[in-house]
Scaffold this motif. Structure first.
Motif, PDB file in Angstrom:
ATOM      1  N   ASN A 136     -81.316-111.434  35.111  1.00  0.00           N
ATOM      2  CA  ASN A 136     -82.438-111.054  36.239  1.00  0.00           C
ATOM      3  C   ASN A 136     -83.434-110.084  35.618  1.00  0.00           C
ATOM      4  O   ASN A 136     -84.221-109.654  36.683  1.00  0.00           O
ATOM      5  CB  ASN A 136     -81.780-110.712  37.511  1.00  0.00           C
ATOM      6  CG  ASN A 136     -80.761-111.777  37.976  1.00  0.00           C
ATOM      7  OD1 ASN A 136     -81.335-112.925  38.456  1.00  0.00           O
ATOM      8  ND2 ASN A 136     -79.452-111.440  37.998  1.00  0.00           N
ATOM      9  N   SER A 137     -83.565-109.419  34.659  1.00  0.00           N
ATOM     10  CA  SER A 137     -84.619-108.469  34.210  1.00  0.00           C
ATOM     11  C   SER A 137     -85.114-108.936  32.888  1.00  0.00           C
ATOM     12  O   SER A 137     -85.698-108.242  32.276  1.00  0.00           O
ATOM     13  CB  SER A 137     -83.866-107.289  34.296  1.00  0.00           C
ATOM     14  OG  SER A 137     -83.051-107.342  33.083  1.00  0.00           O
ATOM     15  N   ARG A 185     -82.893 -97.350  42.017  1.00  0.00           N
ATOM     16  CA  ARG A 185     -82.764 -98.269  43.088  1.00  0.00           C
ATOM     17  C   ARG A 185     -82.317 -99.697  42.591  1.00  0.00           C
ATOM     18  O   ARG A 185     -81.497-100.347  43.176  1.00  0.00           O
ATOM     19  CB  ARG A 185     -84.176 -98.237  43.702  1.00  0.00           C
ATOM     20  CG  ARG A 185     -84.722 -97.133  44.461  1.00  0.00           C
ATOM     21  CD  ARG A 185     -85.997 -97.354  45.330  1.00  0.00           C
ATOM     22  NE  ARG A 185     -86.064 -95.928  45.734  1.00  0.00           N
ATOM     23  CZ  ARG A 185     -87.100 -95.200  45.335  1.00  0.00           C
ATOM     24  NH1 ARG A 185     -87.741 -95.706  44.453  1.00  0.00           N
ATOM     25  NH2 ARG A 185     -87.548 -94.125  45.889  1.00  0.00           N
ATOM     26  N   PHE A 186     -82.735-100.183  41.275  1.00  0.00           N
ATOM     27  CA  PHE A 186     -82.373-101.195  40.729  1.00  0.00           C
ATOM     28  C   PHE A 186     -80.942-101.062  40.401  1.00  0.00           C
ATOM     29  O   PHE A 186     -79.995-102.084  40.941  1.00  0.00           O
ATOM     30  CB  PHE A 186     -82.999-101.659  39.533  1.00  0.00           C
ATOM     31  CG  PHE A 186     -82.583-102.814  38.633  1.00  0.00           C
ATOM     32  CD1 PHE A 186     -82.512-103.954  39.123  1.00  0.00           C
ATOM     33  CD2 PHE A 186     -81.805-102.461  37.530  1.00  0.00           C
ATOM     34  CE1 PHE A 186     -82.063-105.013  38.360  1.00  0.00           C
ATOM     35  CE2 PHE A 186     -81.241-103.585  36.790  1.00  0.00           C
ATOM     36  CZ  PHE A 186     -81.270-104.600  37.182  1.00  0.00           C
ATOM     37  N   GLN A 239     -78.015-101.148  43.304  1.00  0.00           N
ATOM     38  CA  GLN A 239     -78.115-102.748  43.947  1.00  0.00           C
ATOM     39  C   GLN A 239     -77.153-103.694  42.889  1.00  0.00           C
ATOM     40  O   GLN A 239     -76.485-104.598  43.301  1.00  0.00           O
ATOM     41  CB  GLN A 239     -79.254-103.308  43.891  1.00  0.00           C
ATOM     42  CG  GLN A 239     -80.353-102.923  44.905  1.00  0.00           C
ATOM     43  CD  GLN A 239     -81.624-103.387  45.034  1.00  0.00           C
ATOM     44  OE1 GLN A 239     -81.704-104.501  44.603  1.00  0.00           O
ATOM     45  NE2 GLN A 239     -82.634-102.734  45.293  1.00  0.00           N
ATOM     46  N   HIS A 240     -76.897-103.037  41.654  1.00  0.00           N
ATOM     47  CA  HIS A 240     -76.022-103.927  40.574  1.00  0.00           C
ATOM     48  C   HIS A 240     -75.183-102.869  40.049  1.00  0.00           C
ATOM     49  O   HIS A 240     -75.123-103.239  38.643  1.00  0.00           O
ATOM     50  CB  HIS A 240     -76.955-104.738  39.683  1.00  0.00           C
ATOM     51  CG  HIS A 240     -78.151-105.489  40.482  1.00  0.00           C
ATOM     52  ND1 HIS A 240     -77.952-106.677  41.222  1.00  0.00           N
ATOM     53  CD2 HIS A 240     -79.291-105.299  40.813  1.00  0.00           C
ATOM     54  CE1 HIS A 240     -78.946-107.202  41.627  1.00  0.00           C
ATOM     55  NE2 HIS A 240     -79.916-106.221  41.593  1.00  0.00           N
ATOM     56  N   SER A 246     -87.354 -95.568  40.704  1.00  0.00           N
ATOM     57  CA  SER A 246     -87.156 -97.027  40.947  1.00  0.00           C
ATOM     58  C   SER A 246     -86.248 -97.718  39.938  1.00  0.00           C
ATOM     59  O   SER A 246     -85.752 -98.880  40.386  1.00  0.00           O
ATOM     60  CB  SER A 246     -88.779 -97.644  40.373  1.00  0.00           C
ATOM     61  OG  SER A 246     -89.103 -97.327  39.301  1.00  0.00           O
ATOM     62  N   TYR A 294     -84.297-102.387  31.477  1.00  0.00           N
ATOM     63  CA  TYR A 294     -84.986-103.369  32.669  1.00  0.00           C
ATOM     64  C   TYR A 294     -86.325-103.225  32.635  1.00  0.00           C
ATOM     65  O   TYR A 294     -87.191-104.234  32.732  1.00  0.00           O
ATOM     66  CB  TYR A 294     -84.328-102.572  34.072  1.00  0.00           C
ATOM     67  CG  TYR A 294     -85.200-103.148  35.369  1.00  0.00           C
ATOM     68  CD1 TYR A 294     -85.051-104.376  35.480  1.00  0.00           C
ATOM     69  CD2 TYR A 294     -85.724-102.283  36.203  1.00  0.00           C
ATOM     70  CE1 TYR A 294     -85.514-105.048  36.708  1.00  0.00           C
ATOM     71  CE2 TYR A 294     -86.334-102.774  37.181  1.00  0.00           C
ATOM     72  CZ  TYR A 294     -86.278-104.238  37.320  1.00  0.00           C
ATOM     73  OH  TYR A 294     -86.722-104.698  38.680  1.00  0.00           O
TER      74      TYR A 294
END
Length: 427
Positions: A179-180, A212-213, A216-217, A209, A231
């Protein structure tokens, strides 16, 4: 020191390290890396040391002494003070990425270099503490980034150099690879970086930021600083040749017999006290020229090693006493692999009437332990002993009464007792 020399002289090479040193014993790794860098270049070098309140006055003075010995310069940046509010917000977002025993905030400091260093520092080499520079750093400094914000070495590049097969099935499960815009071809190690600070500054601050990514994972991410950098830059970085980040755990297995030109990275606690091993030798050849290698270090090194050996020997002696008491009035039943039978019989002076049961990991399909526990005690030599122990405990057997882990009472060879990395780390 003349701070103008930092940005105004085009010949100046800028190198940054990041550290936290709660016990005051980690600074010497950076010292060795700096010394290896200074030894192999005629260029002017400015060291930018990103640290926190754990930097002791003694270690600070050692860094200054080392740098002046080579006619270079160093600047200190207390990130804990200069980025206090930013780090406080980072802790609010994801505390585990900032403060844990395994993962210290120093790993994130490299993300703050663009905002910490003076604006006239436009390019920067970042090195992890556990690196040795076995080349003229100017050659690395002059690599053309071709418009990219940074340069790094991918794992793909390293694996292809060592001509090893890559198991995509494992790595493609990672969130970052899905996803990145990151995949195994672009995932890079963040221990050695060439950074265009102007381009990175134009992106703004990426720490918060990025966290924060990550939060979430959390389950998919293993190395927070590296995951954040991947990322943001996985499709926007220069792929550097393999020798700018030579990973020790691969190079020891598959590398050349002698050191090559490049930057050696001792990640994974791969440093040992083996002067005949060239990868260890280049580290200690640098370390002995630093202020950290003094009479106190030599004496402590000996004392710590002796204490470790004595402590392990005492543990083994105590377990042997316990075993002797357990089998004093019962016959021993030895259980292990066929190939080990002769060695075990000799080691424990096994009597003819004491049985040896040949057993391998096939026991998981069913145990055959025929001897009565009232007259016999089992001594196991099994690689899978922890799993076997669970089964025996479930059956009501008692360790040190009904059975013993035979491997625990064998006096270990000193090389198996001494963790050379940890011994060096604590001194």
């Amino acid at each position: 020191m003349n701070r103008k020399r930092i940005g105004e002289d085009a010949r100046m090479v800028h190198v940054s390290y990041a550290m936290t040193d709660k016990n005051g014993t980690y600074s010497k790794y950076i010292g060795a890396s700096m010394c290896s860098l200074f030894e192999r270049t005629d260029s002017w070098v400015t060291i930018h040391l990103l640290h926190d309140d754990t930097l002791t006055e003694k270690n600070r003075n050692y860094f200054v002494e080392l740098t002046r010995t080579y006619g270079q310069q160093i600047f200190f940046y207390n990130v804990a003070e200069e980025c206090k509010d930013l780090l406080a917000e980072a802790r609010e977002i994801f505390k585990r990425a900032v403060d844990t025993d395994y993962y210290t905030p120093a790993a994130l400091y490299r993300l703050l270099a663009p905002i910490l260093l003076p604006q006239d520092v436009k390019r920067l080499i970042y090195l992890d503490a556990d690196t040795i520079v076995n080349m003229d750093i100017r050659k690395f400094w002059e690599v053309f980034l071709d418009g990219n914000p940074l340069g790094a070495v991918t794992e793909r590049t390293l694996m292809e150099h060592y001509q090893k097969q890559i198991d995509r099935s494992i790595d493609e499960k990672l969130y970052l690879f899905k996803n990145s815009w990151t995949d195994f071809d672009t995932c890079f190690n963040s221990g050695v970086l060439l950074m265009d600070l102007e381009k990175m500054r134009n992106m703004g601050e990426i720490l918060l930021s990025g966290l924060r990514f990550i939060v979430q994972h959390d389950e998919e991410c293993r190395f927070f600083d590296q995951d954040i950098l991947n990322y943001f830059f996985a499709r926007d970085f220069l792929h550097l040749p393999w020798n700018y980040n030579i990973l020790q755990h691969w190079d020891r297995q598959w590398g050349s017999p002698e050191p090559v030109e490049g930057i050696y990275h001792y990640m994974g606690r791969t440093l040992r006290y083996n002067y005949e091993e060239p990868r260890d030798r280049i580290f200690y050849e640098a370390f002995v020229k630093t202020p950290w290698c003094d009479a106190e270090f030599i004496c402590k090194s000996y004392a710590v090693t002796v204490n470790v050996l004595a402590g392990e020997l005492n543990k083994c002696v105590e377990k042997n006493r316990k075993a002797s008491t357990a089998w004093a009035n019962r016959k021993r039943v030895f259980v292990g692999a066929k190939v080990d039978e002769e060695k075990i019989r000799e080691m424990f002076s096994v009597l003819p009437e004491e049985p040896y049961i040949v057993m391998d990991d096939g026991w998981k399909r069913g145990l055959c332990l025929p001897y009565d526990l009232s007259t016999h005690i089992y001594v196991f030599f099994m690689n899978s002993f922890p799993e076997l122990k669970e089964k025996l405990d479930e059956a009501g057997w008692k360790e040190w009464e009904d059975y013993i882990d035979g491997k625990s009472i064998i006096v270990p060879h000193p090389t198996r007792v001494i963790d050379e990395y940890r011994i060096f780390l604590v001194i």
